[in-house]
Design a protein around this motif. Sequence first.
Motif, PDB file in Angstrom:
ATOM      1  N   SER A 126      25.703  92.813  61.904  1.00  0.00           N
ATOM      2  CA  SER A 126      27.199  91.714  62.197  1.00  0.00           C
ATOM      3  C   SER A 126      27.853  91.837  63.526  1.00  0.00           C
ATOM      4  O   SER A 126      27.382  93.022  64.099  1.00  0.00           O
ATOM      5  N   LEU A 127      28.679  91.070  63.287  1.00  0.00           N
ATOM      6  CA  LEU A 127      29.972  91.133  64.803  1.00  0.00           C
ATOM      7  C   LEU A 127      30.102  92.629  65.153  1.00  0.00           C
ATOM      8  O   LEU A 127      29.790  93.098  66.047  1.00  0.00           O
ATOM      9  N   GLU A 128      30.301  93.380  63.767  1.00  0.00           N
ATOM     10  CA  GLU A 128      31.196  94.806  64.397  1.00  0.00           C
ATOM     11  C   GLU A 128      30.078  95.778  64.684  1.00  0.00           C
ATOM     12  O   GLU A 128      30.574  96.402  65.244  1.00  0.00           O
ATOM     13  N   ALA A 129      29.168  95.244  64.178  1.00  0.00           N
ATOM     14  CA  ALA A 129      27.960  96.499  64.035  1.00  0.00           C
ATOM     15  C   ALA A 129      27.440  96.251  66.515  1.00  0.00           C
ATOM     16  O   ALA A 129      27.130  97.343  66.700  1.00  0.00           O
ATOM     17  N   HIS A 130      27.621  95.685  66.321  1.00  0.00           N
ATOM     18  CA  HIS A 130      27.817  95.150  67.624  1.00  0.00           C
ATOM     19  C   HIS A 130      28.672  95.620  68.247  1.00  0.00           C
ATOM     20  O   HIS A 130      28.746  96.260  69.591  1.00  0.00           O
ATOM     21  N   MET A 131      29.809  94.964  68.356  1.00  0.00           N
ATOM     22  CA  MET A 131      31.830  95.237  69.263  1.00  0.00           C
ATOM     23  C   MET A 131      31.945  96.418  68.563  1.00  0.00           C
ATOM     24  O   MET A 131      32.775  97.248  69.659  1.00  0.00           O
ATOM     25  N   GLU A 132      31.904  96.546  67.887  1.00  0.00           N
ATOM     26  CA  GLU A 132      31.950  98.152  67.143  1.00  0.00           C
ATOM     27  C   GLU A 132      31.951  99.258  66.887  1.00  0.00           C
ATOM     28  O   GLU A 132      31.973 100.753  67.756  1.00  0.00           O
ATOM     29  N   ALA A 173      23.674  92.592  89.174  1.00  0.00           N
ATOM     30  CA  ALA A 173      24.094  92.473  91.167  1.00  0.00           C
ATOM     31  C   ALA A 173      25.534  91.611  90.449  1.00  0.00           C
ATOM     32  O   ALA A 173      26.377  91.213  91.088  1.00  0.00           O
ATOM     33  N   ALA A 174      26.133  91.648  88.816  1.00  0.00           N
ATOM     34  CA  ALA A 174      26.787  90.810  88.492  1.00  0.00           C
ATOM     35  C   ALA A 174      27.497  91.436  87.000  1.00  0.00           C
ATOM     36  O   ALA A 174      26.608  91.868  86.341  1.00  0.00           O
ATOM     37  N   PRO A 175      28.757  91.370  86.229  1.00  0.00           N
ATOM     38  CA  PRO A 175      28.597  91.519  85.408  1.00  0.00           C
ATOM     39  C   PRO A 175      28.316  90.898  84.231  1.00  0.00           C
ATOM     40  O   PRO A 175      28.183  89.964  84.988  1.00  0.00           O
ATOM     41  N   PRO A 176      27.314  90.916  82.957  1.00  0.00           N
ATOM     42  CA  PRO A 176      27.132  90.525  81.910  1.00  0.00           C
ATOM     43  C   PRO A 176      28.097  89.427  81.601  1.00  0.00           C
ATOM     44  O   PRO A 176      28.425  90.226  81.256  1.00  0.00           O
ATOM     45  N   ASN A 177      27.334  88.449  81.182  1.00  0.00           N
ATOM     46  CA  ASN A 177      27.995  87.646  80.749  1.00  0.00           C
ATOM     47  C   ASN A 177      27.535  87.737  79.159  1.00  0.00           C
ATOM     48  O   ASN A 177      26.667  87.247  78.961  1.00  0.00           O
ATOM     49  N   VAL A 178      28.440  87.749  78.195  1.00  0.00           N
ATOM     50  CA  VAL A 178      27.971  88.116  76.784  1.00  0.00           C
ATOM     51  C   VAL A 178      28.942  87.737  75.659  1.00  0.00           C
ATOM     52  O   VAL A 178      30.257  87.537  76.052  1.00  0.00           O
ATOM     53  N   THR A 179      27.729  86.805  75.122  1.00  0.00           N
ATOM     54  CA  THR A 179      28.660  86.006  73.732  1.00  0.00           C
ATOM     55  C   THR A 179      27.370  86.013  72.281  1.00  0.00           C
ATOM     56  O   THR A 179      26.456  86.522  72.114  1.00  0.00           O
ATOM     57  N   HIS A 180      28.109  85.687  71.370  1.00  0.00           N
ATOM     58  CA  HIS A 180      27.929  85.792  69.656  1.00  0.00           C
ATOM     59  C   HIS A 180      27.530  84.072  69.323  1.00  0.00           C
ATOM     60  O   HIS A 180      27.869  83.655  69.660  1.00  0.00           O
ATOM     61  N   TYR A 181      26.584  84.475  68.595  1.00  0.00           N
ATOM     62  CA  TYR A 181      25.905  83.214  67.770  1.00  0.00           C
ATOM     63  C   TYR A 181      25.901  83.548  66.370  1.00  0.00           C
ATOM     64  O   TYR A 181      25.004  85.049  66.045  1.00  0.00           O
ATOM     65  N   ASN A 182      25.605  83.794  65.566  1.00  0.00           N
ATOM     66  CA  ASN A 182      26.142  83.350  64.136  1.00  0.00           C
ATOM     67  C   ASN A 182      23.981  82.963  64.373  1.00  0.00           C
ATOM     68  O   ASN A 182      23.565  81.834  64.865  1.00  0.00           O
ATOM     69  N   GLY A 183      23.397  84.396  63.571  1.00  0.00           N
ATOM     70  CA  GLY A 183      21.892  84.277  63.720  1.00  0.00           C
ATOM     71  C   GLY A 183      21.603  83.393  61.889  1.00  0.00           C
ATOM     72  O   GLY A 183      20.351  82.714  61.941  1.00  0.00           O
ATOM     73  N   PRO A 234      23.394 101.836  64.257  1.00  0.00           N
ATOM     74  CA  PRO A 234      23.539 101.811  62.612  1.00  0.00           C
ATOM     75  C   PRO A 234      23.649  99.337  62.872  1.00  0.00           C
ATOM     76  O   PRO A 234      24.498  98.867  64.192  1.00  0.00           O
ATOM     77  N   GLY A 235      22.769  98.896  61.800  1.00  0.00           N
ATOM     78  CA  GLY A 235      23.215  97.191  62.441  1.00  0.00           C
ATOM     79  C   GLY A 235      22.577  96.694  63.931  1.00  0.00           C
ATOM     80  O   GLY A 235      22.329  95.276  63.147  1.00  0.00           O
ATOM     81  N   TYR A 236      21.185  97.357  64.067  1.00  0.00           N
ATOM     82  CA  TYR A 236      20.204  97.047  65.492  1.00  0.00           C
ATOM     83  C   TYR A 236      19.365  96.230  64.653  1.00  0.00           C
ATOM     84  O   TYR A 236      18.743  97.039  63.691  1.00  0.00           O
ATOM     85  N   LEU A 237      19.645  95.216  64.798  1.00  0.00           N
ATOM     86  CA  LEU A 237      17.622  94.334  64.140  1.00  0.00           C
ATOM     87  C   LEU A 237      16.727  94.544  65.529  1.00  0.00           C
ATOM     88  O   LEU A 237      15.697  94.524  64.890  1.00  0.00           O
ATOM     89  N   TRP A 238      16.980  93.902  66.068  1.00  0.00           N
ATOM     90  CA  TRP A 238      15.182  92.971  67.640  1.00  0.00           C
ATOM     91  C   TRP A 238      15.703  93.083  68.544  1.00  0.00           C
ATOM     92  O   TRP A 238      17.123  92.965  68.649  1.00  0.00           O
ATOM     93  N   ALA A 239      15.140  92.891  69.761  1.00  0.00           N
ATOM     94  CA  ALA A 239      16.013  92.894  70.813  1.00  0.00           C
ATOM     95  C   ALA A 239      14.768  92.048  71.886  1.00  0.00           C
ATOM     96  O   ALA A 239      13.964  92.383  71.447  1.00  0.00           O
ATOM     97  N   ARG A 240      14.813  90.758  72.602  1.00  0.00           N
ATOM     98  CA  ARG A 240      14.347  90.053  73.384  1.00  0.00           C
ATOM     99  C   ARG A 240      15.058  90.189  74.654  1.00  0.00           C
ATOM    100  O   ARG A 240      16.131  89.350  75.054  1.00  0.00           O
ATOM    101  N   LEU A 241      14.042  90.685  75.682  1.00  0.00           N
ATOM    102  CA  LEU A 241      14.565  90.415  77.063  1.00  0.00           C
ATOM    103  C   LEU A 241      13.139  89.058  77.549  1.00  0.00           C
ATOM    104  O   LEU A 241      12.586  89.430  76.995  1.00  0.00           O
ATOM    105  N   ILE A 242      14.300  87.963  77.713  1.00  0.00           N
ATOM    106  CA  ILE A 242      13.216  86.757  78.786  1.00  0.00           C
ATOM    107  C   ILE A 242      13.592  87.084  80.272  1.00  0.00           C
ATOM    108  O   ILE A 242      14.883  86.647  80.597  1.00  0.00           O
ATOM    109  N   ARG A 243      12.772  86.319  81.532  1.00  0.00           N
ATOM    110  CA  ARG A 243      13.225  86.527  82.883  1.00  0.00           C
ATOM    111  C   ARG A 243      13.289  85.586  82.242  1.00  0.00           C
ATOM    112  O   ARG A 243      12.112  83.892  82.118  1.00  0.00           O
ATOM    113  N   GLN A 244      13.952  84.719  83.470  1.00  0.00           N
ATOM    114  CA  GLN A 244      14.354  83.145  83.716  1.00  0.00           C
ATOM    115  C   GLN A 244      12.672  82.912  85.099  1.00  0.00           C
ATOM    116  O   GLN A 244      12.192  84.086  86.145  1.00  0.00           O
TER     117      GLN A 244
END
Length: 102
Positions: free
Chosen positions: A58-64, A84-94, A33-43
């Motif tokens: 919302s942030l709560e939809a992801h974090m909670e 290879a390492a833990p993901p680095n996760v941050t959030h932005y106002n969309g 619930p609260g998922y809208l879309w996803a995009r995976l981009i390779r460097q």
Amino acid sequence: MVIEHAELSIIPGREAEFEAAFEQGHKAIAQSPGYLWARLIRQIENPSSYLLLVGWESLEAHMETFRGSDLFHRWRAAVSPYFAAPPNVTHYNGELTPGEGM
């Protein structure tokens, strides 16, 4: 809307396996619930590095809601063997600020 920004470092040589696993893991994310879309981009410069962007209501939809659910465990079980390492996760106002365009 909130955009989850995750930097993923994948074990070199396992990128194709990770991409296949991501397709399976994405099915779990998309059910949350609260998922809208996803995009995976390779460097380009470092093909073992990916950017994952996920739109959430919302942030709560992801974090909670998502992170506290079995769906999160299904997601991590599918993709984490390739990290290879833990993901680095941050959030932005969309939401766009005045004067911004796409």
